[in-house]
Design a protein around this motif. Sequence first.
Motif, mmCIF file in Angstrom:
data_model
loop_
_atom_site.group_PDB
_atom_site.id
_atom_site.type_symbol
_atom_site.label_atom_id
_atom_site.label_comp_id
_atom_site.label_asym_id
_atom_site.label_seq_id
_atom_site.Cartn_x
_atom_site.Cartn_y
_atom_site.Cartn_z
ATOM 1 N N LEU A 1 -49.595 -14.123 -7.977
ATOM 2 C CA LEU A 1 -50.264 -14.210 -6.678
ATOM 3 C C LEU A 1 -49.772 -15.508 -6.046
ATOM 4 O O LEU A 1 -50.152 -16.596 -6.469
ATOM 5 C CB LEU A 1 -51.774 -14.210 -6.849
ATOM 6 C CG LEU A 1 -52.609 -14.276 -5.575
ATOM 7 C CD1 LEU A 1 -52.353 -13.071 -4.677
ATOM 8 C CD2 LEU A 1 -54.095 -14.378 -5.905
ATOM 9 N N CYS B 1 -42.609 -12.274 -0.665
ATOM 10 C CA CYS B 1 -43.203 -11.342 -1.628
ATOM 11 C C CYS B 1 -42.643 -9.932 -1.473
ATOM 12 O O CYS B 1 -42.570 -9.186 -2.459
ATOM 13 C CB CYS B 1 -44.716 -11.328 -1.472
ATOM 14 S SG CYS B 1 -45.513 -12.885 -1.916
ATOM 15 N N SER B 2 -42.232 -9.571 -0.265
ATOM 16 C CA SER B 2 -41.731 -8.212 -0.033
ATOM 17 C C SER B 2 -40.408 -7.959 -0.742
ATOM 18 O O SER B 2 -40.004 -6.807 -0.924
ATOM 19 C CB SER B 2 -41.569 -7.962 1.470
ATOM 20 O OG SER B 2 -40.500 -8.727 2.010
ATOM 21 N N PRO C 1 -42.031 -6.427 -4.365
ATOM 22 C CA PRO C 1 -43.432 -6.067 -4.128
ATOM 23 C C PRO C 1 -44.190 -5.634 -5.371
ATOM 24 O O PRO C 1 -45.428 -5.691 -5.386
ATOM 25 C CB PRO C 1 -43.338 -4.928 -3.108
ATOM 26 C CG PRO C 1 -41.955 -4.379 -3.264
ATOM 27 C CD PRO C 1 -41.106 -5.545 -3.646
ATOM 28 N N ARG D 1 -47.520 -10.788 -5.087
ATOM 29 C CA ARG D 1 -48.526 -10.607 -4.050
ATOM 30 C C ARG D 1 -48.731 -11.965 -3.404
ATOM 31 O O ARG D 1 -48.503 -13.001 -4.032
ATOM 32 C CB ARG D 1 -49.831 -10.091 -4.657
ATOM 33 C CG ARG D 1 -49.684 -8.765 -5.391
ATOM 34 C CD ARG D 1 -49.493 -7.596 -4.451
ATOM 35 N NE ARG D 1 -50.719 -7.305 -3.714
ATOM 36 C CZ ARG D 1 -51.682 -6.510 -4.169
ATOM 37 N NH1 ARG D 1 -51.586 -5.942 -5.363
ATOM 38 N NH2 ARG D 1 -52.760 -6.281 -3.435
ATOM 39 N N LEU E 1 -50.655 -9.380 3.104
ATOM 40 C CA LEU E 1 -51.094 -10.374 2.127
ATOM 41 C C LEU E 1 -52.480 -10.002 1.594
ATOM 42 O O LEU E 1 -53.221 -9.245 2.206
ATOM 43 C CB LEU E 1 -51.120 -11.760 2.764
ATOM 44 C CG LEU E 1 -49.759 -12.266 3.264
ATOM 45 C CD1 LEU E 1 -49.916 -13.581 4.030
ATOM 46 C CD2 LEU E 1 -48.774 -12.451 2.096
ATOM 47 N N SER E 2 -52.817 -10.558 0.427
ATOM 48 C CA SER E 2 -54.056 -10.184 -0.256
ATOM 49 C C SER E 2 -55.247 -11.027 0.171
ATOM 50 O O SER E 2 -56.376 -10.751 -0.253
ATOM 51 C CB SER E 2 -53.869 -10.324 -1.771
ATOM 52 O OG SER E 2 -52.881 -9.422 -2.232
ATOM 53 N N LEU F 1 -57.156 -7.451 -7.582
ATOM 54 C CA LEU F 1 -56.100 -7.147 -6.617
ATOM 55 C C LEU F 1 -56.195 -5.713 -6.126
ATOM 56 O O LEU F 1 -55.780 -5.415 -4.990
ATOM 57 C CB LEU F 1 -54.731 -7.398 -7.245
ATOM 58 C CG LEU F 1 -54.356 -8.878 -7.389
ATOM 59 C CD1 LEU F 1 -53.113 -9.043 -8.267
ATOM 60 C CD2 LEU F 1 -54.114 -9.506 -6.021
#
Length: 332
Positions: free
Chosen positions: A76, A108-109, A112, A116, A141-142, A329
């Motif tokens: 993360l 992050c992409s 993936p 995250r 995004l988380s 998540l």
Amino acid sequence: MTAPTIDVHAHILLPEVEALVDGRPGHAEARALDARRNGPAALAVNGPMVRERIRVMTDVSARLAAMDAQGVDVQLVSPSPSHYHYWADEETAEKVYRLTNEATAGHCSAAPDRLRGLGLVPLQHPDAAVGALEHALEQGLSGIEISSHAPGRELSDPAYEPLWTRAEETGALVFLHPFGCTLDERLDQWYLSNSVGQPTENAVALSHLIFSGVLDRHPALNLIAAHGGGYLPTHIGRSDHAWSARSDAGAGCAHPPSSYLKRLYFDSLVHDPQVLRELVRVAGADRVLLGSDFPFDMGTDDPVGALRAARLPDADFHAVRGGNAAALLRKD
């Protein structure tokens, strides 16, 4: 199926954000304050330390290779707290959070299934915080990362109620990670600004959220405290005593402070297996998540080994190693 190993405390460095703020009104003063708080000896070490680690914080392939070496399946990723820039005016702050959120999402992409991300909100401008949270979520995004306070505002400030409400409604993660300590020059030697300052700031911020009733009003808030919550979990008995013994201490929250630890999440980065065992005892094994502070020198290069050293029951070990974070998540 065994849960993946998930590190919830790992950072990205964004040179483009620092280029954006360079020379803007207030930036030089903020850097000078940071220098006073840390002291010259710490700054002399920090520069080379960060330069040695820039590649793993900016290059996805280098990050993934480091994760493989640590036995970490998923990170993360949160911005370096140096990117908060809570000194910035509203226009600059919007540019900062938009650039940070978009750049973190882009990083992050590239992987993936393994990365995250978390974005930023401008705590110094509470009216803009919900919009910044929405922007972070729109990028995929988380959730968001926040510090322990903003200039002139504690996390108990009523101005943040809309932010907590929206974070709770969306299931967004809120990662509480201090940057700087308001004890200032008292901690400007021997890197006390971090070793003492960070756990102090964690304890103060969490106490504001507990004693003010924020967690009563927002019981489903998914808040993760870095550094194991600092000093608070191991000294929570003093908070309980104050709550029960004094009318002023007990006026803002409905239950003993220790009960709120089971509503929060904590990373495992406490640097002591006995302290980690105590954190699991007071918060619950379902509320502790693996954290490394990747890749900084105040973190650990072997987060799974540090967790194993606590000699937790097998089910608890695997919950902290990744089961809890995987469930969290899935909720965001």
